[in-house]
Write a protein that holds these residues in place. Structure first.
Motif, mmCIF file in Angstrom:
data_model
loop_
_atom_site.group_PDB
_atom_site.id
_atom_site.type_symbol
_atom_site.label_atom_id
_atom_site.label_comp_id
_atom_site.label_asym_id
_atom_site.label_seq_id
_atom_site.Cartn_x
_atom_site.Cartn_y
_atom_site.Cartn_z
ATOM 1 N N PRO A 1 0.855 -1.033 0.187
ATOM 2 C CA PRO A 1 -0.155 0.122 0.223
ATOM 3 C C PRO A 1 1.031 1.021 0.373
ATOM 4 O O PRO A 1 -0.198 2.309 -0.992
ATOM 5 N N CYS A 2 2.108 1.484 0.843
ATOM 6 C CA CYS A 2 2.735 2.081 0.498
ATOM 7 C C CYS A 2 3.113 3.036 -1.039
ATOM 8 O O CYS A 2 4.069 4.284 -1.151
ATOM 9 N N CYS A 3 3.199 1.716 -1.726
ATOM 10 C CA CYS A 3 3.513 2.445 -3.067
ATOM 11 C C CYS A 3 2.678 3.045 -3.757
ATOM 12 O O CYS A 3 3.061 3.430 -4.578
ATOM 13 N N ILE A 4 1.243 3.220 -3.592
ATOM 14 C CA ILE A 4 0.184 3.537 -4.052
ATOM 15 C C ILE A 4 -0.253 4.265 -3.330
ATOM 16 O O ILE A 4 -0.357 6.036 -3.974
ATOM 17 N N ALA A 5 0.245 4.730 -1.790
ATOM 18 C CA ALA A 5 0.177 6.173 -1.550
ATOM 19 C C ALA A 5 0.848 7.302 -2.108
ATOM 20 O O ALA A 5 0.725 7.933 -1.909
ATOM 21 N N ALA A 6 2.082 6.699 -2.155
ATOM 22 C CA ALA A 6 3.819 7.704 -2.045
ATOM 23 C C ALA A 6 3.486 8.547 -3.319
ATOM 24 O O ALA A 6 2.952 8.378 -4.702
ATOM 25 N N LYS A 7 3.555 9.505 -3.349
ATOM 26 C CA LYS A 7 3.964 10.381 -4.383
ATOM 27 C C LYS A 7 5.252 10.782 -5.087
ATOM 28 O O LYS A 7 5.634 11.103 -6.153
ATOM 29 N N ALA B 1 6.932 0.811 -10.231
ATOM 30 C CA ALA B 1 5.696 0.156 -12.272
ATOM 31 C C ALA B 1 4.495 1.483 -11.501
ATOM 32 O O ALA B 1 4.197 0.959 -12.524
ATOM 33 N N LYS B 2 4.267 2.698 -10.731
ATOM 34 C CA LYS B 2 2.976 2.983 -10.424
ATOM 35 C C LYS B 2 3.296 4.091 -12.097
ATOM 36 O O LYS B 2 2.707 4.115 -12.952
ATOM 37 N N SER B 3 4.504 4.689 -13.206
ATOM 38 C CA SER B 3 5.319 5.527 -13.931
ATOM 39 C C SER B 3 5.807 4.118 -14.830
ATOM 40 O O SER B 3 5.205 5.456 -16.335
ATOM 41 N N HIS B 4 5.113 2.996 -14.268
ATOM 42 C CA HIS B 4 5.151 2.309 -16.092
ATOM 43 C C HIS B 4 6.468 2.901 -17.109
ATOM 44 O O HIS B 4 6.396 2.289 -18.179
ATOM 45 N N PRO B 5 8.146 2.764 -15.880
ATOM 46 C CA PRO B 5 9.274 2.868 -17.446
ATOM 47 C C PRO B 5 9.353 0.837 -17.521
ATOM 48 O O PRO B 5 8.390 -0.088 -16.909
ATOM 49 N N THR B 6 9.666 1.295 -18.433
ATOM 50 C CA THR B 6 10.875 -0.739 -19.014
ATOM 51 C C THR B 6 10.630 -1.325 -17.501
ATOM 52 O O THR B 6 11.302 -1.246 -16.655
ATOM 53 N N ILE B 7 10.247 -2.736 -17.361
ATOM 54 C CA ILE B 7 10.705 -4.111 -15.985
ATOM 55 C C ILE B 7 12.505 -3.793 -16.115
ATOM 56 O O ILE B 7 12.444 -3.479 -14.676
ATOM 57 N N GLN B 8 13.077 -3.775 -17.313
ATOM 58 C CA GLN B 8 14.772 -3.517 -17.218
ATOM 59 C C GLN B 8 14.801 -2.373 -16.358
ATOM 60 O O GLN B 8 15.821 -2.051 -15.263
ATOM 61 N N THR B 9 14.384 -0.855 -16.939
ATOM 62 C CA THR B 9 14.659 -0.117 -15.605
ATOM 63 C C THR B 9 14.272 -0.332 -14.350
ATOM 64 O O THR B 9 15.068 0.034 -13.504
ATOM 65 N N ILE B 10 13.406 -0.591 -13.739
ATOM 66 C CA ILE B 10 13.346 -1.503 -12.456
ATOM 67 C C ILE B 10 13.701 -1.890 -11.867
ATOM 68 O O ILE B 10 14.548 -2.160 -11.010
ATOM 69 N N GLU B 11 14.789 -3.169 -13.030
ATOM 70 C CA GLU B 11 15.277 -4.443 -12.188
ATOM 71 C C GLU B 11 16.548 -3.441 -11.849
ATOM 72 O O GLU B 11 17.560 -4.275 -11.073
ATOM 73 N N ASN B 12 16.940 -2.553 -12.714
ATOM 74 C CA ASN B 12 18.890 -1.931 -12.495
ATOM 75 C C ASN B 12 18.247 -0.993 -11.536
ATOM 76 O O ASN B 12 19.616 -1.437 -10.683
ATOM 77 N N TYR B 13 17.598 -0.262 -10.972
ATOM 78 C CA TYR B 13 17.296 0.343 -10.199
ATOM 79 C C TYR B 13 17.488 -0.760 -8.610
ATOM 80 O O TYR B 13 18.473 -0.330 -8.001
ATOM 81 N N ILE B 14 16.855 -1.302 -9.303
ATOM 82 C CA ILE B 14 17.726 -2.458 -7.840
ATOM 83 C C ILE B 14 17.973 -3.600 -7.809
ATOM 84 O O ILE B 14 18.910 -3.516 -6.694
ATOM 85 N N ASN B 15 19.442 -3.735 -8.574
ATOM 86 C CA ASN B 15 19.865 -4.640 -8.949
ATOM 87 C C ASN B 15 21.049 -3.134 -8.540
ATOM 88 O O ASN B 15 21.925 -4.038 -7.706
#
Length: 211
Positions: free
Chosen positions: A58-64, A100-114
């Motif tokens: 829920p924090c993902c959805i509430a945060a700005k 994920a809310k801003s819908h970048p590529t999945i690879q972009t999200i994975e790169n950030y986590i990595n």
């Protein structure tokens, strides 16, 4: 947000967790969480269990913004899981969901986590045969996120998560928290509602109206 708001969020999260833990007291909680439920002081117990990452979506959805999602994640996690690995695991899941809310590529999200949280230098196929049951954040969050990173749809992400084995319900919950935001959950709501009681539905609908 103001620091006082975060402190209030933490208190509110603690009280709500306790309230609903007792509402469903017959459920299969971990031994340390059950001890926390019975602790008059409600002190955090230095846990790095994966329950921290399971409840943070829920924090993902509430945060700005990213700073806010990290602050929200800490506030709702540290009331129980205040070990650095517990904080890290919850934050990684929350950040992935926020991105994920801003819908970048999945690879972009994975790169950030990595780059900021866990090495993603593996595939599910490489670990599937040897992966064991693990209830720690450091042993499950990266697997749960990889299940999303290798997915092509919400259902595919959940199937990926379950296919690994281990603590499957928690892994799939973490995966679903991110995948549901990225892909949407249209077509699944009616089925899911069959498994919720009236109080759970009330909370869900109240949250959806607010956010």
């Amino acid at each position: 947000f103001l620091m006082g708001d975060i402190e209030q969020l933490s208190i509110h999260a603690r009280d709500c967790i306790l309230k609903h833990a007792w509402r469903y007291a017959q459920k299969d909680y971990g031994d340390r969480f059950r001890l926390w439920m019975n602790d008059p002081l409600l002190k955090p117990y230095n846990s790095f269990g994966n329950g921290a990452a399971m409840r943070v979506s829920p924090c993902c959805i509430a945060a700005k913004n990213l700073d806010e999602v990290k602050a929200f994640s800490y506030a709702v996690t540290a009331v129980t899981h205040n070990h650095p690995e517990g904080i890290k695991g919850a934050e990684a899941a929350a950040v992935a969901g926020f991105l994920a809310k801003s819908h970048p590529t999945i690879q972009t999200i994975e790169n950030y986590i990595n780059e900021h949280y866990y090495s993603m230098d593996f595939t599910l196929d490489q670990i599937r045969d040897s992966y064991d049951y693990d209830v720690t954040c450091q042993g499950t969050v990266l697997v749960a996120l990889k299940a999303f990173f290798e997915s092509t749809s919400f259902e595919d992400a959940i199937r990926n998560a379950i296919s690994v084995g281990g603590d499957s319900d928690t892994i799939a919950a973490i995966t679903g928290g991110v995948a549901g935001i990225y892909y949407g959950t249209e077509g699944y709501k009616e089925t899911v509602y069959q498994y919720l009681d009236n109080e759970q539905i009330r909370i869900l609908e109240q949250f959806e109206r607010r956010f």
